[in-house]
Design a protein around this motif. Structure first.
Motif, PDB file in Angstrom:
ATOM      1  N   ALA A  62       4.264  -5.993   2.051  1.00  0.00           N
ATOM      2  CA  ALA A  62       3.883  -6.101   0.502  1.00  0.00           C
ATOM      3  C   ALA A  62       2.326  -6.174   0.732  1.00  0.00           C
ATOM      4  CB  ALA A  62       4.293  -7.630   0.367  1.00  0.00           C
ATOM      5  N   LEU A  63       1.622  -6.331   1.776  1.00  0.00           N
ATOM      6  CA  LEU A  63       0.304  -6.077   1.875  1.00  0.00           C
ATOM      7  C   LEU A  63      -0.087  -4.694   1.955  1.00  0.00           C
ATOM      8  CD1 LEU A  63      -0.735  -9.180   4.233  1.00  0.00           C
ATOM      9  CD2 LEU A  63      -1.568  -9.061   1.699  1.00  0.00           C
ATOM     10  N   ARG A  64       0.625  -3.832   2.565  1.00  0.00           N
ATOM     11  CA  ARG A  64       0.378  -2.584   2.590  1.00  0.00           C
ATOM     12  C   ARG A  64       0.560  -2.152   1.282  1.00  0.00           C
ATOM     13  NH1 ARG A  64       4.043  -2.228   7.646  1.00  0.00           N
ATOM     14  NH2 ARG A  64       2.727  -2.113   9.338  1.00  0.00           N
ATOM     15  N   GLU A  65       1.552  -2.469   0.648  1.00  0.00           N
ATOM     16  CA  GLU A  65       1.824  -1.972  -0.815  1.00  0.00           C
ATOM     17  C   GLU A  65       0.693  -2.331  -1.929  1.00  0.00           C
ATOM     18  OE1 GLU A  65       5.796  -3.227  -2.030  1.00  0.00           O
ATOM     19  OE2 GLU A  65       6.616  -2.099  -0.487  1.00  0.00           O
ATOM     20  N   PHE A  66       0.296  -3.769  -1.756  1.00  0.00           N
ATOM     21  CA  PHE A  66      -0.844  -4.133  -2.720  1.00  0.00           C
ATOM     22  C   PHE A  66      -2.234  -3.241  -2.126  1.00  0.00           C
ATOM     23  CE2 PHE A  66      -4.550  -6.990  -2.823  1.00  0.00           C
ATOM     24  CZ  PHE A  66      -4.659  -7.255  -4.092  1.00  0.00           C
ATOM     25  N   ASN A  67      -2.446  -3.044  -0.902  1.00  0.00           N
ATOM     26  CA  ASN A  67      -3.478  -2.486  -0.663  1.00  0.00           C
ATOM     27  C   ASN A  67      -3.692  -1.050  -1.293  1.00  0.00           C
ATOM     28  OD1 ASN A  67      -4.707  -4.534   0.960  1.00  0.00           O
ATOM     29  ND2 ASN A  67      -4.102  -3.649   2.899  1.00  0.00           N
ATOM     30  N   GLN A  68      -2.459  -0.255  -1.179  1.00  0.00           N
ATOM     31  CA  GLN A  68      -2.337   0.990  -1.808  1.00  0.00           C
ATOM     32  C   GLN A  68      -2.517   0.833  -3.194  1.00  0.00           C
ATOM     33  OE1 GLN A  68      -2.035   3.953  -0.132  1.00  0.00           O
ATOM     34  NE2 GLN A  68      -2.674   4.633  -1.811  1.00  0.00           N
ATOM     35  N   LYS A  69      -1.837  -0.193  -3.682  1.00  0.00           N
ATOM     36  CA  LYS A  69      -2.096  -0.307  -5.274  1.00  0.00           C
ATOM     37  C   LYS A  69      -3.482  -0.550  -5.911  1.00  0.00           C
ATOM     38  CE  LYS A  69      -0.905  -3.780  -8.616  1.00  0.00           C
ATOM     39  NZ  LYS A  69       0.444  -3.139  -9.640  1.00  0.00           N
ATOM     40  N   CYS A  70      -4.392  -1.195  -5.087  1.00  0.00           N
ATOM     41  CA  CYS A  70      -5.752  -1.355  -5.147  1.00  0.00           C
ATOM     42  C   CYS A  70      -6.526   0.030  -5.061  1.00  0.00           C
ATOM     43  CB  CYS A  70      -6.220  -2.315  -4.501  1.00  0.00           C
ATOM     44  SG  CYS A  70      -5.882  -4.265  -4.709  1.00  0.00           S
ATOM     45  N   LEU A  71      -6.026   0.726  -4.124  1.00  0.00           N
ATOM     46  CA  LEU A  71      -6.882   1.946  -3.676  1.00  0.00           C
ATOM     47  C   LEU A  71      -6.630   2.934  -4.975  1.00  0.00           C
ATOM     48  CD1 LEU A  71      -6.114   2.795   0.055  1.00  0.00           C
ATOM     49  CD2 LEU A  71      -8.324   2.613  -1.031  1.00  0.00           C
ATOM     50  N   ASP A  72      -5.368   2.824  -5.649  1.00  0.00           N
ATOM     51  CA  ASP A  72      -4.956   3.990  -6.621  1.00  0.00           C
ATOM     52  C   ASP A  72      -5.506   3.252  -8.024  1.00  0.00           C
ATOM     53  OD1 ASP A  72      -3.619   5.277  -4.954  1.00  0.00           O
ATOM     54  OD2 ASP A  72      -1.567   4.395  -5.114  1.00  0.00           O
TER      55      ASP A  72
END
Length: 93
Positions: A62-72
């Motif tokens: 979930a944190l990996r997905e969140f980090n990518q969401k923020c990057l995008d």
């Protein structure tokens, strides 16, 4: 007070709760943030598990997905501070 009920511009938010809901918290507050406001997010490196390919528990993923969401997300400028478990500083544009 629930996040969904806040109806005034927000200057600063600190997210440090259930890791699997970080993206949900972000979605609830991003449109309520004042331009120039800061969103601080704790534990985004998750004791190094984020870069450990063997770590596949629900919170880490979930944190990996969140980090990518923020990057995008083009609505925020990003800075990751690699202090302890990692602190994300997101400045709303």
């Amino acid at each position: 007070m629930e996040l969904a009920n806040i109806d005034v511009p927000i200057n600063l938010v600190f997210i440090d709760a259930d890791k699997r809901n970080y993206a949900r918290y972000f979605d609830l507050i991003i449109e309520k943030m004042r331009p120039g406001g800061l969103i601080l997010v704790d534990n985004v490196l998750w004791s190094g598990k984020i870069v450990d390919e063997k770590a596949n528990d629900k919170s880490t993923n979930a944190l990996r997905e969140f980090n990518q969401k923020c990057l995008d997300d083009s609505r925020v400028e990003k800075m990751l501070l690699p202090l302890r478990d990692g602190l994300y500083m997101l400045r709303v544009i």
